[in-house]
Design a protein around this motif. Structure first.
Motif, PDB file in Angstrom:
ATOM      1  N   ARG A  72       0.848  -1.187   0.000  1.00 27.33           N
ATOM      2  CA  ARG A  72       0.000   0.000   0.000  1.00 27.33           C
ATOM      3  C   ARG A  72       0.886   1.240   0.000  1.00 27.33           C
ATOM      4  NH1 ARG A  72      -4.504   1.554   4.651  1.00 27.33           N
ATOM      5  NH2 ARG A  72      -5.220   3.505   3.682  1.00 27.33           N
ATOM      6  N   ARG A  73       0.518   2.213  -0.823  1.00 28.43           N
ATOM      7  CA  ARG A  73       1.307   3.437  -0.915  1.00 28.43           C
ATOM      8  C   ARG A  73       1.035   4.352   0.268  1.00 28.43           C
ATOM      9  NH1 ARG A  73      -0.257   3.232  -6.324  1.00 28.43           N
ATOM     10  NH2 ARG A  73      -1.767   4.901  -5.999  1.00 28.43           N
ATOM     11  N   HIS A  74       2.127   4.987   0.738  1.00 30.07           N
ATOM     12  CA  HIS A  74       2.032   5.925   1.847  1.00 30.07           C
ATOM     13  C   HIS A  74       2.783   7.200   1.487  1.00 30.07           C
ATOM     14  CE1 HIS A  74       0.415   3.018   4.823  1.00 30.07           C
ATOM     15  NE2 HIS A  74       1.142   2.140   4.147  1.00 30.07           N
ATOM     16  N   ASP A  75       2.338   8.296   2.027  1.00 29.43           N
ATOM     17  CA  ASP A  75       3.045   9.562   1.962  1.00 29.43           C
ATOM     18  C   ASP A  75       4.395   9.378   2.661  1.00 29.43           C
ATOM     19  OD1 ASP A  75       4.067  12.061   2.693  1.00 29.43           O
ATOM     20  OD2 ASP A  75       2.127  12.899   3.241  1.00 29.43           O
ATOM     21  N   VAL A  76       5.497   9.695   1.963  1.00 32.81           N
ATOM     22  CA  VAL A  76       6.829   9.495   2.515  1.00 32.81           C
ATOM     23  C   VAL A  76       7.019  10.261   3.820  1.00 32.81           C
ATOM     24  CG1 VAL A  76       9.248  10.141   2.144  1.00 32.81           C
ATOM     25  CG2 VAL A  76       8.041   8.844   0.407  1.00 32.81           C
ATOM     26  N   LEU A  77       6.550  11.498   3.888  1.00 36.60           N
ATOM     27  CA  LEU A  77       6.761  12.303   5.089  1.00 36.60           C
ATOM     28  C   LEU A  77       5.948  11.766   6.263  1.00 36.60           C
ATOM     29  CD1 LEU A  77       7.349  14.290   2.540  1.00 36.60           C
ATOM     30  CD2 LEU A  77       7.413  16.048   4.311  1.00 36.60           C
ATOM     31  N   MET A  78       4.689  11.398   6.004  1.00 37.23           N
ATOM     32  CA  MET A  78       3.866  10.858   7.075  1.00 37.23           C
ATOM     33  C   MET A  78       4.373   9.497   7.520  1.00 37.23           C
ATOM     34  SD  MET A  78       1.499  12.915   8.164  1.00 37.23           S
ATOM     35  CE  MET A  78       2.835  14.143   8.072  1.00 37.23           C
ATOM     36  N   ASP A  79       4.892   8.723   6.576  1.00 36.58           N
ATOM     37  CA  ASP A  79       5.463   7.424   6.919  1.00 36.58           C
ATOM     38  C   ASP A  79       6.625   7.606   7.887  1.00 36.58           C
ATOM     39  OD1 ASP A  79       5.738   4.422   6.215  1.00 36.58           O
ATOM     40  OD2 ASP A  79       7.754   5.207   5.812  1.00 36.58           O
ATOM     41  N   ALA A  80       7.489   8.579   7.608  1.00 36.28           N
ATOM     42  CA  ALA A  80       8.616   8.852   8.500  1.00 36.28           C
ATOM     43  C   ALA A  80       8.129   9.367   9.849  1.00 36.28           C
ATOM     44  CB  ALA A  80       9.550   9.873   7.853  1.00 36.28           C
ATOM     45  N   LYS A  81       7.109  10.201   9.843  1.00 34.23           N
ATOM     46  CA  LYS A  81       6.572  10.763  11.097  1.00 34.23           C
ATOM     47  C   LYS A  81       6.048   9.670  12.015  1.00 34.23           C
ATOM     48  CE  LYS A  81       3.066  14.015  12.777  1.00 34.23           C
ATOM     49  NZ  LYS A  81       2.042  15.018  12.359  1.00 34.23           N
TER      50      LYS A  81
END
Length: 231
Positions: free
Chosen positions: A121-130
């Motif tokens: 599933r695709r995730h926003d890179v910044l939110m994934d890091a957060k």
């Protein structure tokens, strides 16, 4: 190819259409810009939306209205009473080692599997890091912000070779936004972040392809268009 600056028309302005433009989301403005290409059956363009400010020529007073940059394979036709076009041929001559200043609004994503054997599933890179940082005990807000910025930069660095360049320095990051759109009763969510920096050309053909066709996801919603000039 054509790189066009598209501004709101000043003569015969359709004020009802202007109100819709000002309140429109990325998808609505994508549909509007498609009207610049009445003969096109498939989308022949990329775009980037900004507001009139320092982008205008000397002596031209900003009006606080939307301004679009449009990369297209066809020459755009203006929309009387709404949009005027300033198209220019775009056919850059690039060589290995050239240094270019660039701006890019991109939708950086990463694919994660929720469980073994499940579909990614695709995730926003910044939110994934957060969220990954928040799952670690004792992580402070500054560390989370740094992790988000580093993830956004790494996303671009990891793809730069495929796109024909390398980053000369760490890019400046800004303009992070999360978007929610409605399209045919379906909700669309994506994020965007603005990159600005210096690149060195490593593969002219690949970079030209990236300039002409865009990079990353959400290209129909104003992401993926590189703006470049000689450094």
């Amino acid at each position: 190819m054509y790189l066009s600056r598209v501004r709101v028309a000043t003569q015969g302005l359709d004020r009802h259409a202007l109100v819709k433009l000002l309140s429109g989301d990325a998808y609505a403005n994508h549909q509007l810009l498609w009207r610049l290409f009445p003969e096109a059956e498939s989308r022949p363009f990329l775009f980037r939306q900004e507001m009139e400010n320092e982008q205008l020529d000397a002596g031209v007073r900003p009006r606080g209205l939307p301004l679009f940059y449009v990369m297209s394979s066809l020459k755009p036709d203006p929309l009387p009473g709404l949009l005027q076009c300033e198209p220019k041929r775009f056919d850059p001559r690039l060589a290995v080692g050239d240094r270019l200043l660039f701006r890019l609004r991109a939708n950086p994503t990463v694919t994660r599997k929720q469980a073994e054997g499940s579909r990614g599933r695709r995730h926003d890179v910044l939110m994934d890091a957060k969220w990954r940082c928040r799952n670690e005990s004792g992580v402070d807000p500054w560390s989370i912000r740094r992790a988000m910025d580093e993830s956004a930069e790494q996303w671009l660095r990891a793809r730069s070779t495929d796109w024909g360049f390398e980053l000369t320095t760490s890019p400046q990051l800004g303009g992070y936004r999360q978007h929610q759109l409605r399209r045919k009763k379906r909700e669309i969510r994506f994020s965007s972040v603005d990159y600005e920096g210096v690149m060195t050309v490593t593969d002219p053909d690949r970079l030209r392809d990236a300039l002409f066709h865009g990079v990353g996801r959400s290209r129909a919603f104003g992401c993926g268009l590189f703006m470049v000039k000689r450094g």
